[in-house]
Design an enzyme around this catalytic site. Structure first.
Site, PDB file in Angstrom:
ATOM      1  N   ASN A  64     -12.564   9.164  56.167  1.00 21.93           N
ATOM      2  CA  ASN A  64     -13.732   9.640  56.913  1.00 21.93           C
ATOM      3  C   ASN A  64     -14.555   8.410  57.294  1.00 21.93           C
ATOM      4  OD1 ASN A  64     -12.794  12.154  56.199  1.00 21.93           O
ATOM      5  ND2 ASN A  64     -14.514  12.671  54.858  1.00 21.93           N
ATOM      6  N   HIS A  68     -14.803  20.731  49.098  1.00 20.64           N
ATOM      7  CA  HIS A  68     -15.732  20.009  49.970  1.00 20.64           C
ATOM      8  C   HIS A  68     -17.156  20.277  49.469  1.00 20.64           C
ATOM      9  CE1 HIS A  68     -16.077  18.083  54.169  1.00 20.64           C
ATOM     10  NE2 HIS A  68     -17.304  18.094  53.680  1.00 20.64           N
ATOM     11  N   GLU A 104     -12.344  12.563  59.410  1.00 19.27           N
ATOM     12  CA  GLU A 104     -13.671  12.849  59.964  1.00 19.27           C
ATOM     13  C   GLU A 104     -14.170  11.640  60.726  1.00 19.27           C
ATOM     14  OE1 GLU A 104     -16.747  14.149  57.245  1.00 19.27           O
ATOM     15  OE2 GLU A 104     -15.356  15.496  56.228  1.00 19.27           O
ATOM     16  N   ARG A 141      -8.921  21.214  60.665  1.00 18.39           N
ATOM     17  CA  ARG A 141      -9.187  20.939  59.251  1.00 18.39           C
ATOM     18  C   ARG A 141     -10.330  21.820  58.774  1.00 18.39           C
ATOM     19  NH1 ARG A 141     -12.475  16.230  56.471  1.00 18.39           N
ATOM     20  NH2 ARG A 141     -11.987  16.760  54.317  1.00 18.39           N
ATOM     21  N   GLU A 164     -14.366  13.257  49.827  1.00 16.43           N
ATOM     22  CA  GLU A 164     -15.410  12.274  49.521  1.00 16.43           C
ATOM     23  C   GLU A 164     -15.926  12.316  48.083  1.00 16.43           C
ATOM     24  OE1 GLU A 164     -18.415  12.723  52.546  1.00 16.43           O
ATOM     25  OE2 GLU A 164     -17.124  11.877  54.087  1.00 16.43           O
ATOM     26  N   TYR A 208     -17.708   6.896  59.680  1.00 18.97           N
ATOM     27  CA  TYR A 208     -18.851   7.198  60.536  1.00 18.97           C
ATOM     28  C   TYR A 208     -19.572   5.972  61.087  1.00 18.97           C
ATOM     29  CZ  TYR A 208     -18.588  12.155  59.460  1.00 18.97           C
ATOM     30  OH  TYR A 208     -18.165  13.453  59.359  1.00 18.97           O
TER      31      TYR A 208
HETATM   32  C1  GBH Z   1     -19.455  13.589  55.796  1.00 14.81           C
HETATM   33  O1  GBH Z   1     -19.838  12.559  54.908  1.00 14.81           O
HETATM   34  C2  GBH Z   1     -19.233  14.918  55.094  1.00 14.81           C
HETATM   35  O2  GBH Z   1     -17.888  14.995  54.623  1.00 14.81           O
HETATM   36  C3  GBH Z   1     -19.505  16.102  55.995  1.00 14.81           C
HETATM   37  O3  GBH Z   1     -19.518  17.280  55.234  1.00 14.81           O
HETATM   38  C4  GBH Z   1     -20.816  15.895  56.714  1.00 14.81           C
HETATM   39  O4  GBH Z   1     -21.192  17.002  57.468  1.00 14.81           O
HETATM   40  C5  GBH Z   1     -20.658  14.661  57.574  1.00 14.81           C
HETATM   41  O5  GBH Z   1     -20.448  13.577  56.743  1.00 14.81           O
HETATM   42  C6  GBH Z   1     -21.893  14.301  58.382  1.00 14.81           C
HETATM   43  O6  GBH Z   1     -22.911  13.852  57.542  1.00 14.81           O
HETATM   44  O7  GBH Z   1     -28.805  10.198  53.597  1.00 14.81           O
HETATM   45  O8  GBH Z   1     -29.139   7.798  53.767  1.00 14.81           O
HETATM   46  O9  GBH Z   1     -28.366   8.766  51.668  1.00 14.81           O
HETATM   47  C7  GBH Z   1     -20.036  11.308  55.541  1.00 14.81           C
HETATM   48  C8  GBH Z   1     -20.442  10.217  54.580  1.00 14.81           C
HETATM   49  C9  GBH Z   1     -22.134   9.405  53.132  1.00 14.81           C
HETATM   50  C10 GBH Z   1     -22.714  10.007  55.327  1.00 14.81           C
HETATM   51  C11 GBH Z   1     -23.563   9.549  52.693  1.00 14.81           C
HETATM   52  C12 GBH Z   1     -24.176  10.143  54.917  1.00 14.81           C
HETATM   53  C13 GBH Z   1     -25.832   9.601  53.279  1.00 14.81           C
HETATM   54  C14 GBH Z   1     -26.773   8.546  53.708  1.00 14.81           C
HETATM   55  N1  GBH Z   1     -21.853  10.313  54.233  1.00 14.81           N
HETATM   56  N2  GBH Z   1     -24.474   9.295  53.776  1.00 14.81           N
HETATM   57  S1  GBH Z   1     -28.390   8.842  53.135  1.00 14.81           S
END
Ligand code: GBH
Length: 465
Positions: free
Chosen positions: A305, A118, A373, A73, A163, A307
């Site tokens: 996605n 993105h 992701e 991807r 996102e 996490y």
């Molecule tokens: C992904 O977002 C992105 O699609 C990707 O590009 C990125 O590299 C990857 O995450 C890893 O971060 O800083 O406390 O405000 C994941 C969803 C939502 C995770 C916002 C981080 C920010 C928290 N993201 N969140 S904060």
């Protein structure tokens, strides 16, 4: 355990890896502007060079082959293809670059999955109002049509927008992502709306003009944490959890997969708070126009996605000013038993993914799902023997297996974030999400496989043979 044609992938994004920010006629994007400012990105890092994938694509391909991926991807850079954002000027060097990437992948029997957007809007379009402007939807539609036309003979899986939640909220409410706007409680809803309109136009274009011949699938990638009530017996916590889901995943998934409109609770709360705070403009949460193509049904699969997870409780009016936070009125809590991976927001909760997959099956019409992701960060001291991350992938993938075999969730693919260490947005190069280490102090940007990369390759081999 996994279907034979299951997609085993890894993901990257253009701005995070390519570099070559001024090479061969690429236009500027909002992340060039944002990262060239001071005090916005960790260490004032930028993606000017990043992993230099614009010059080193063949090194990336070696990594992909070493992992044994079936799918890769990537995202294409709008400003590299169309420097001013419009199809009036096509940058043929940019087209050539992505043609080579796609052709090399196919020659190696790896299927490309291409994201159109993105986080990297052409600066020229930001100058005309960016995602806050209604016109952006038709600019995006033209760009999408250009990509389908140019690459769609070979690309069969498309993500329009990655996102929208993050672009809207971090970019226009919190101001910690480009374009760095802080307009709490207003801009993010407008941006989210225009992203949905843009996505829907592009999906309809594909469906009508390109699908009959190209026969691919188009979706948008939605990020969501798994959320559960802090006290599962407390009605307030349960309501807060539902509200949290509505304002994050539901914001985009309800219009696309369920009703063609936003979750009802978003409308009620947002209208009530507009009154409460004396906001007199047009509704902060826009309405979809009957004169535009429908939003409902504009995803051919669910792209998720995932996490991390959160426990949720009501904020009970704690955030007392016009903002998304006061609209949501929730507070997140981390369970003390959850280990934190490098970055502070990423609590490691592999079984949260299984629960979230079941939630999607139940609430969004049992769609085919690609996990586009999922990953684990490392910060500080470099660890090539990253046993924790290897364990994380093993556990997470076993949760996906359970979701498929025990719960009957229709999961079609899994993409690790990320193929290699890269520019981690506001964290710059301080957070390393890669399966390959990249040496950013070395001009050659040498890629070296981590222990977790080797282990991911073994898992792929085991499950796909
Ligand atoms: C992904 O977002 C992105 O699609 C990707 O590009 C990125 O590299 C990857 O995450 C890893 O971060 O800083 O406390 O405000 C994941 C969803 C939502 C995770 C916002 C981080 C920010 C928290 N993201 N969140 S904060």
């Amino acid at each position: 355990m996994f279907p034979r044609d299951f997609a085993w992938g890894a993901a990257t994004a253009a701005y995070q890896i390519e570099g070559g920010w001024q090479a061969d006629g690429r236009g500027a994007s909002i992340w060039d502007t944002f990262s060239h400012g001071t005090g916005r990105v960790f260490g004032d890092h930028s993606g000017d060079v990043a992993c230099n994938s614009y010059e080193l694509w063949e090194e990336d391909l070696k990594c992909i082959l070493q992992l044994g991926l079936t799918h890769y991807r990537l995202s294409v850079s709008w400003a590299r293809l169309l420097p001013d954002g419009t199809t009036q000027h096509v940058n043929h060097k940019g087209v050539q670059y992505y043609n080579k990437v796609i052709d090399d992948l196919l020659a190696a029997h790896v299927s490309p999955v291409v994201t159109l957007y993105h986080f990297d809007l052409p600066q020229a379009l930001q100058d005309q109002g960016g995602w806050k402007s209604s016109n952006i939807a038709s600019f995006f539609n033209s760009y999408a049509q250009f990509c389908f036309q140019t690459f769609g003979d070979r690309v069969k899986l498309w993500i329009t927008i990655n996102e929208p939640y993050v672009c809207a909220k971090l970019g226009h409410e919190d101001g910690i992502h480009a374009p760095g706007l802080k307009e709490p409680g207003v801009a993010a809803y407008l941006v989210g709306h225009n992203m949905l309109r843009a996505h829907a136009l592009a999906w309809h274009s594909y469906d009508k003009i390109f699908r009959p011949k190209q026969k691919g699938l188009v979706s948008l990638a939605l990020n969501s944490d798994w959320l559960e009530a802090l006290d599962p017996d407390c009605a307030e916590d349960i309501a807060a959890t539902q509200r949290h889901f509505a304002f994050t995943l539901g914001w985009f998934a309800s219009p696309v997969f369920v009703t063609g409109d936003y979750p009802e609770v978003m409308r009620t709360v947002i209208e009530a708070n507009s009154q409460k705070y004396g906001y007199t403009g047009e509704s902060r949460l826009p309405f979809f126009s009957k004169d535009e193509p429908a939003i409902l049904g504009t995803a051919d699969f669910f792209a998720l996605n995932y996490y991390t997870s959160r426990k949720v409780t009501s904020a009970s009016g704690l955030f007392d000013k016009l903002s998304m936070k006061s609209d949501q009125d929730v507070q997140d809590v981390l369970d003390p038993s959850w280990p934190i991976s490098g970055v502070s927001w990423l609590a490691v909760v592999p079984d949260g993914l299984r629960k979230l997959l079941n939630y999607i099956k139940k609430n969004f019409g049992d769609p085919a799902i690609h996990i586009t992701e999922n990953g684990f960060a490392q910060v500080g001291q470099l660890q090539m023997e990253d046993v924790q991350r290897a364990e994380f992938y093993k556990q997470t993938i076993s949760e996906v297996a359970k979701a498929i075999t025990e719960d009957g969730v229709n999961v079609r693919g899994y993409f690790a974030w990320s193929l290699m260490d890269n520019f981690e947005w506001a964290d710059g190069y301080s957070a390393r999400f890669g399966l390959f280490h990249v040496d950013f102090s070395d001009e050659k940007r040498t890629r070296t496989i981590y222990h977790s990369g080797k282990e991911y390759a073994k898992l792929i081999k085991k499950y796909s043979s």
